[in-house]
Design an enzyme around this catalytic site. Structure first.
Site, PDB file in Angstrom:
ATOM      1  N   ASP A 353       0.837  -1.198   0.000  1.00 55.77           N
ATOM      2  CA  ASP A 353       0.000   0.000   0.000  1.00 55.77           C
ATOM      3  C   ASP A 353       0.876   1.254   0.000  1.00 55.77           C
ATOM      4  O   ASP A 353       0.622   2.212  -0.736  1.00 55.77           O
ATOM      5  CB  ASP A 353      -0.910  -0.025   1.229  1.00 55.77           C
ATOM      6  CG  ASP A 353      -1.761   1.233   1.347  1.00 55.77           C
ATOM      7  OD1 ASP A 353      -2.651   1.427   0.503  1.00 55.77           O
ATOM      8  OD2 ASP A 353      -1.522   2.014   2.278  1.00 55.77           O
ATOM      9  N   GLU A 425      -2.014  -5.352  -3.695  1.00 53.48           N
ATOM     10  CA  GLU A 425      -1.079  -4.557  -2.909  1.00 53.48           C
ATOM     11  C   GLU A 425       0.018  -5.441  -2.320  1.00 53.48           C
ATOM     12  O   GLU A 425       1.189  -5.039  -2.248  1.00 53.48           O
ATOM     13  CB  GLU A 425      -1.826  -3.817  -1.800  1.00 53.48           C
ATOM     14  CG  GLU A 425      -2.689  -2.674  -2.320  1.00 53.48           C
ATOM     15  CD  GLU A 425      -3.398  -1.929  -1.215  1.00 53.48           C
ATOM     16  OE1 GLU A 425      -3.713  -0.739  -1.419  1.00 53.48           O
ATOM     17  OE2 GLU A 425      -3.657  -2.531  -0.150  1.00 53.48           O
TER      18      GLU A 425
END
Length: 536
Positions: A353, A425
């Site tokens: 992320d 992610e």
């Protein structure tokens, strides 16, 4: 009167929700009528189904575990109608379903006192205790409050009670919290059940819109359509039958029996002309058996198996394959396989992320050298949101590589936006761990660059909270206030419900996987309510 003609009724309510017959009385009635199969589908609770099983199913009667969940129609399909999702053959021990139903039951309990207060404000002498007495200890709902009004001579029938006071847009109506349609379907699938759209006429869509909407539900995992229903005349039955066939959905039917609160509806026959043949139950049962067989079949996980396919999609070859294996290992799998050699992917997701936001920020700073921070932040948010990342993950085929626990696999976890986005992610985190920033930048750039618009102005519409604040301050001379109403779900997949209030006159709710996302959704719905945003 015994029918003995092989009819079924897969939509029946008991005293566990808003019906007037106990589960035992329903079983006895069905047996006396010679019914072939029934399902008790109480609103937002499985207590009626549990009680029926505990009391013993009569010989010769096929019994289907069931529930009926109130769900929100997505804002992309604006409608004044309502959506209910029936769940059949559900595992009554599925904890996630039980937790979600408890949230819905609590929301109902919060709603009832508000309805009573509104009725009292209209000068009607009614109390919640009177409704609770009529419910017989079951879940209290509007039909019980309607019966209080009838009993005290304030209206002649429960229908009048709804028409004058309790129906939507009437003086004592209070809205209630509902699950999203996708979440309701996912919960039923996760419980091993078959999700079915109930009485589609109540959606209040044109035929074309209804077909599009059902197609969307089918993408989320909808398995069937309630074609046979008392309010469906021959034309509607033909229409919904054709839709079910076109979308390859199972066909079901039922009376929506509630007992004395709907005296014109009887088990098995509805208003007298309903007939749901036993063949439909047999098809459903066979489909469910096939699904259960597929889901319970042992799957051998071979380290590195087929990951070369994913590497090819990513256009990146890992030096250390263990990073990619960990990125594909969901926490539900690790929880069920403590002997698993890899950690679950949440740490890599956390890292990925940060990597994703850094790379996208780097790209936007380079491309839009003269734009303000706010513009770039809004554009970045539009590029890295859950839905966008899930679509990228689908394009890469990530879903087929994720290791899931049985519950998540049963609930089509491989196609959930949240799991796909998180796994993507994690892949970015794995690439960074394997080769550093340069390799991660190259991969993210290849996937995100085609999505970046030539001009960033298109992103200005995406920050709904800012737009709502600007409109409220300039036009209403007030500032919106937000509050977190509720949260539910496991820690790794929390769902937050937020509410925004504008000028003590307008309020809307929204949901999301973070508090910020829920507030954005609430702000968007408020803008629609205020006529500042078109439903999409």
């Amino acid at each position: 009167m015994a029918y003995r003609d092989g009819r079924i009724d897969l939509h029946i309510h008991s005293t566990a929700s808003d019906g007037t017959l106990t589960p035992g009385e329903i079983l006895a009635t069905a047996q006396g009528l010679g019914m072939y199969a029934i399902a008790i589908t109480d609103h937002d609770t499985i207590d009626g189904t549990k009680e029926a099983l505990d009391s013993g199913i009569p010989p010769g009667l096929q019994f289907v575990t069931g529930v009926e969940i109130s769900a929100d129609i997505p804002s992309s399909f604006p409608s004044k109608g309502s959506l209910h999702i029936l769940g059949y053959f559900i595992d009554l021990q599925e904890s996630e379903l039980e937790r979600a139903l408890k949230v819905l039951q609590d929301a109902r309990a919060d709603r009832n006192p508000k309805i009573i207060r509104k009725l009292q404000g209209l000068g009607l002498d009614v109390t919640l205790a009177e409704a609770e007495e009529i419910s017989g200890g079951g879940q209290v709902g509007r039909p019980h409050i309607a019966q209080v009004l009838v009993r005290k001579g304030m209206v002649n029938t429960t229908r009048e009670a709804f028409d004058y006071y309790l129906a939507k847009d009437q003086a004592a109506y209070v809205g209630k919290y509902r699950l999203s349609a996708q979440k309701a379907i996912e919960l039923i699938l996760q419980a091993g059940g078959l999700p079915v759209c109930a009485h589609p006429f109540s959606l209040d869509f044109s035929p074309e819109k209804a077909l599009d909407f059902l197609a969307q539900l089918k993408e989320w995992g909808l398995a069937g359509l309630e074609v046979y229903y008392p309010q469906h005349g021959p034309d509607l039955v033909s229409r919904y039958f054709a839709m079910a066939k076109k979308l390859n959905l199972l066909i079901t039917g039922g009376s929506d029996f509630h007992g004395a609160s709907k005296p014109d509806i009887q088990i098995g026959t509805g208003k007298g002309d309903l007939f749901v043949p036993s063949e439909l139950y047999e098809r459903m049962a066979e489909f469910h058996r096939e699904q259960a067989t597929c889901q319970s079949a042992p799957v051998e996980i071979i380290p590195g198996k087929d990951l070369s396919v994913l590497e090819k999609s990513l256009n990146y070859s890992f030096r250390n394959k263990e990073w990619l294996l960990e990125a594909m290992c969901h926490s539900s799998y690790v929880n069920e396989h403590p002997e698993c050699a890899w950690s679950h992917n949440e740490r890599l997701e956390f890292l990925g992320d940060a990597v994703l936001n850094l790379v996208v920020s780097d790209m936007l700073m380079t491309k839009y050298a003269k734009n303000r921070e706010g513009d770039l932040s809004r554009l970045r948010a539009s590029l890295v949101n859950e839905g966008q990342l899930a679509e990228i993950a689908r394009g890469l085929g990530i879903g087929q590589h994720i290791l899931l626990g049985k519950g998540e696999a049963r609930g089509r976890g491989w196609d959930k936006n949240s799991i796909l986005a998180d796994s993507l992610e994690a892949v970015f985190g794995a690439i960074y761990s394997d080769t550093g920033y340069k390799g991660a930048f190259k991969t993210v750039q290849a996937l995100i660059a085609p999505l970046i618009p030539k001009e960033p102005a298109v992103a200005n519409t995406l920050d709904y909270k800012t737009r709502l604040q600007e409109f409220s301050q300039s036009q209403l001379r007030t500032t919106p206030s937000y509050e977190l109403i509720r949260e539910f779900g496991p820690d790794h997949e929390k769902i937050f419900i937020a509410k925004v209030i504008v000028n003590d006159e307008y309020s809307s709710e929204g949901q999301g996987r973070s508090k910020k996302a829920a507030e954005q959704d609430a702000a968007c719905n408020a803008l629609i309510l205020l006529g500042q945003e078109d439903p999409v």
